[in-house]
Design a protein around this motif. Sequence first.
Motif, PDB file in Angstrom:
ATOM      1  N   GLN A 137     -20.941  14.987 -48.754  1.00 25.99           N
ATOM      2  CA  GLN A 137     -19.305  15.700 -48.848  1.00 25.99           C
ATOM      3  C   GLN A 137     -19.760  16.903 -49.098  1.00 25.99           C
ATOM      4  N   VAL A 138     -18.782  17.843 -48.640  1.00 24.99           N
ATOM      5  CA  VAL A 138     -18.803  19.517 -48.754  1.00 24.99           C
ATOM      6  C   VAL A 138     -17.335  19.558 -48.643  1.00 24.99           C
ATOM      7  N   THR A 139     -16.801  20.101 -49.891  1.00 22.77           N
ATOM      8  CA  THR A 139     -15.216  19.901 -49.909  1.00 22.77           C
ATOM      9  C   THR A 139     -14.874  21.140 -50.921  1.00 22.77           C
ATOM     10  N   THR A 140     -13.471  21.313 -50.896  1.00 27.01           N
ATOM     11  CA  THR A 140     -12.955  22.309 -51.828  1.00 27.01           C
ATOM     12  C   THR A 140     -11.668  21.203 -52.560  1.00 27.01           C
ATOM     13  N   ASN A 141     -11.684  21.624 -54.034  1.00 29.51           N
ATOM     14  CA  ASN A 141     -10.566  21.171 -54.548  1.00 29.51           C
ATOM     15  C   ASN A 141      -9.581  22.373 -55.013  1.00 29.51           C
ATOM     16  N   SER A 142      -8.386  22.030 -55.505  1.00 27.35           N
ATOM     17  CA  SER A 142      -7.741  23.282 -56.024  1.00 27.35           C
ATOM     18  C   SER A 142      -6.589  22.873 -57.215  1.00 27.35           C
ATOM     19  N   SER A 143      -6.761  22.833 -58.338  1.00 30.64           N
ATOM     20  CA  SER A 143      -5.961  22.329 -59.448  1.00 30.64           C
ATOM     21  C   SER A 143      -5.796  23.377 -60.247  1.00 30.64           C
ATOM     22  N   ALA A 144      -5.402  24.614 -60.097  1.00 29.95           N
ATOM     23  CA  ALA A 144      -5.211  25.764 -61.098  1.00 29.95           C
ATOM     24  C   ALA A 144      -6.342  25.863 -61.946  1.00 29.95           C
ATOM     25  N   CYS A 145      -5.776  25.990 -63.290  1.00 31.00           N
ATOM     26  CA  CYS A 145      -6.748  26.399 -64.286  1.00 31.00           C
ATOM     27  C   CYS A 145      -7.651  25.209 -64.299  1.00 31.00           C
ATOM     28  N   THR A 146      -7.445  24.006 -63.999  1.00 29.89           N
ATOM     29  CA  THR A 146      -8.265  22.683 -64.294  1.00 29.89           C
ATOM     30  C   THR A 146      -9.423  22.423 -63.151  1.00 29.89           C
ATOM     31  N   THR A 147      -9.239  23.431 -62.006  1.00 31.00           N
ATOM     32  CA  THR A 147      -9.996  23.331 -60.917  1.00 31.00           C
ATOM     33  C   THR A 147     -11.427  23.083 -61.334  1.00 31.00           C
ATOM     34  N   GLY A 148     -12.107  23.705 -61.899  1.00 36.96           N
ATOM     35  CA  GLY A 148     -13.592  23.843 -62.070  1.00 36.96           C
ATOM     36  C   GLY A 148     -14.051  22.257 -62.719  1.00 36.96           C
ATOM     37  N   THR A 149     -13.278  22.018 -63.931  1.00 40.29           N
ATOM     38  CA  THR A 149     -13.725  20.574 -64.583  1.00 40.29           C
ATOM     39  C   THR A 149     -13.403  19.645 -63.848  1.00 40.29           C
ATOM     40  N   GLU A 150     -12.293  19.696 -63.066  1.00 40.13           N
ATOM     41  CA  GLU A 150     -12.039  18.707 -62.039  1.00 40.13           C
ATOM     42  C   GLU A 150     -13.049  18.492 -60.972  1.00 40.13           C
ATOM     43  N   ALA A 151     -13.617  19.710 -60.589  1.00 36.92           N
ATOM     44  CA  ALA A 151     -14.652  19.597 -59.324  1.00 36.92           C
ATOM     45  C   ALA A 151     -16.021  18.810 -59.881  1.00 36.92           C
ATOM     46  N   LEU A 152     -16.187  19.322 -61.265  1.00 38.21           N
ATOM     47  CA  LEU A 152     -17.354  18.544 -61.973  1.00 38.21           C
ATOM     48  C   LEU A 152     -17.252  16.899 -62.013  1.00 38.21           C
ATOM     49  N   LEU A 153     -15.973  16.533 -62.257  1.00 36.74           N
ATOM     50  CA  LEU A 153     -15.657  15.294 -62.444  1.00 36.74           C
ATOM     51  C   LEU A 153     -15.702  14.483 -61.125  1.00 36.74           C
ATOM     52  N   MET A 154     -15.334  15.224 -60.070  1.00 38.24           N
ATOM     53  CA  MET A 154     -15.367  14.516 -58.826  1.00 38.24           C
ATOM     54  C   MET A 154     -16.844  14.431 -58.241  1.00 38.24           C
ATOM     55  N   GLY A 155     -17.540  15.378 -58.477  1.00 40.02           N
ATOM     56  CA  GLY A 155     -18.993  15.361 -58.143  1.00 40.02           C
ATOM     57  C   GLY A 155     -19.711  14.184 -59.018  1.00 40.02           C
ATOM     58  N   TYR A 156     -19.550  14.247 -60.193  1.00 38.23           N
ATOM     59  CA  TYR A 156     -19.974  13.209 -61.197  1.00 38.23           C
ATOM     60  C   TYR A 156     -19.703  11.932 -60.792  1.00 38.23           C
ATOM     61  N   GLU A 157     -18.456  11.597 -60.170  1.00 41.33           N
ATOM     62  CA  GLU A 157     -18.026  10.157 -59.768  1.00 41.33           C
ATOM     63  C   GLU A 157     -18.847   9.748 -58.571  1.00 41.33           C
ATOM     64  N   ARG A 158     -18.948  10.699 -57.633  1.00 45.39           N
ATOM     65  CA  ARG A 158     -19.655  10.543 -56.372  1.00 45.39           C
ATOM     66  C   ARG A 158     -21.046  10.009 -56.723  1.00 45.39           C
TER      67      ARG A 158
END
Length: 423
Positions: free
Chosen positions: A159-180
Amino acid sequence: MRNRVVVTGMGVCAPNGVRLQEFAKALGNLESGINFQPQLQELNFSCQIAGKPNIESIQLNSYFTNVQLKGLNSNGLIYGVIAGRDAWTDAGLGAAEVKPDWDSGIIFGTGILGVDKFREAIYRVDEGNVRRLGSTSVVQTMASGISAYLGGMLGCGNQVTTNSSACTTGTEALLMGYERIQAGKATRMLVGSCSDSGPYVWGGFDAMRILPRNYNDNPELASRPMSASASGFVPGSGSGALVLESLESAKNRGAKIYGEVLGGHCNSGGQRGTGSMTAANNTAVVRCILEALKDAEVEPNQVDAINGHLTATSRDAQEIKNWSTALNRSGEDFPHINSFKGMIGHCLAAAGSIECVGALLQLKEQRIYGNVNCEDLHPEIKSMIADSKIPLKTRGHPVKILAKASFGFGDVNACVIFRTYPN
């Protein structure tokens, strides 16, 4: 059985340090990357300071091809590619040469990408010169441009994708990768986020009057998390990147390990109760922290350190209260806590990823980086936790469990729990 997930590579493009070693040194020495920005003065900004990575000495042709460099006018994308490729190299990984690497993916977020390129394109179109836009206008301005660039450079086939959640974006991206990885859908994931810099990104915040106005002559003193004299956050930009990998894969190839991701949680306060577009719902924040601990199978009394969101606004005292409520800890029993924003400002969509890199450096080095500009602790914070838990200098300290959280516009929250490896 859930796959254990570790961090095997990191890269950073931060206001006070580009590349990992420089960033670690700057954090340890409490060096600020916040500077006066003449362009903001010329444009009549009230806040004329910001945290912006200095990439003048970086050889971009070691990150981009000559074709990619032609017409490149997206500083957020540049920051992201520097951090992302450095993290991949730091992990001891190379680009797939012939076939896609089906086991490796990317989740790399952003708030807004290529705003300067977009402005350039608008002028071309308005002048009737649409044919002079160039072939890279679309990929430089689409939100997924950063993950698309990195995906092609590294040959990632998962999976190659982008997320966007304002100031939470980077921490959310880490958790999304972790879960995968945890679910067995990938072996490794490059995760992170980036943020553009400049007046077209920062202007809206200046208009909201939430940036400090009285420190244009003393930029290093402007960002004051947890301080009684805090007067708003200093805008910043940059990128942070981390390579997440299954523990089994990391051990098989003898990779170095910065720390283990034990779990985490994302939620939203729904902009109900105390929550709004710009303020977190306190109940949701507490719930996010508790659910992260539950997912990580960590008890509140096991948390040794916290890297907070702590932006140098009126919300800082409330954030400390939320941590205290969630952990049921106060005074001398409260964990050590710090905020890197005193040195780098608030890097918006890149904040979480840059700060996760700094948090993991603390685990690897077994020390707590000091806080700057909070000698005059906010009285509400002072009443909740002991002064000694907010170190003003970097100190060696055993850290086994560290919690890092981000809270963003839109009332969205993310909290991740890291552990020192080996435990």
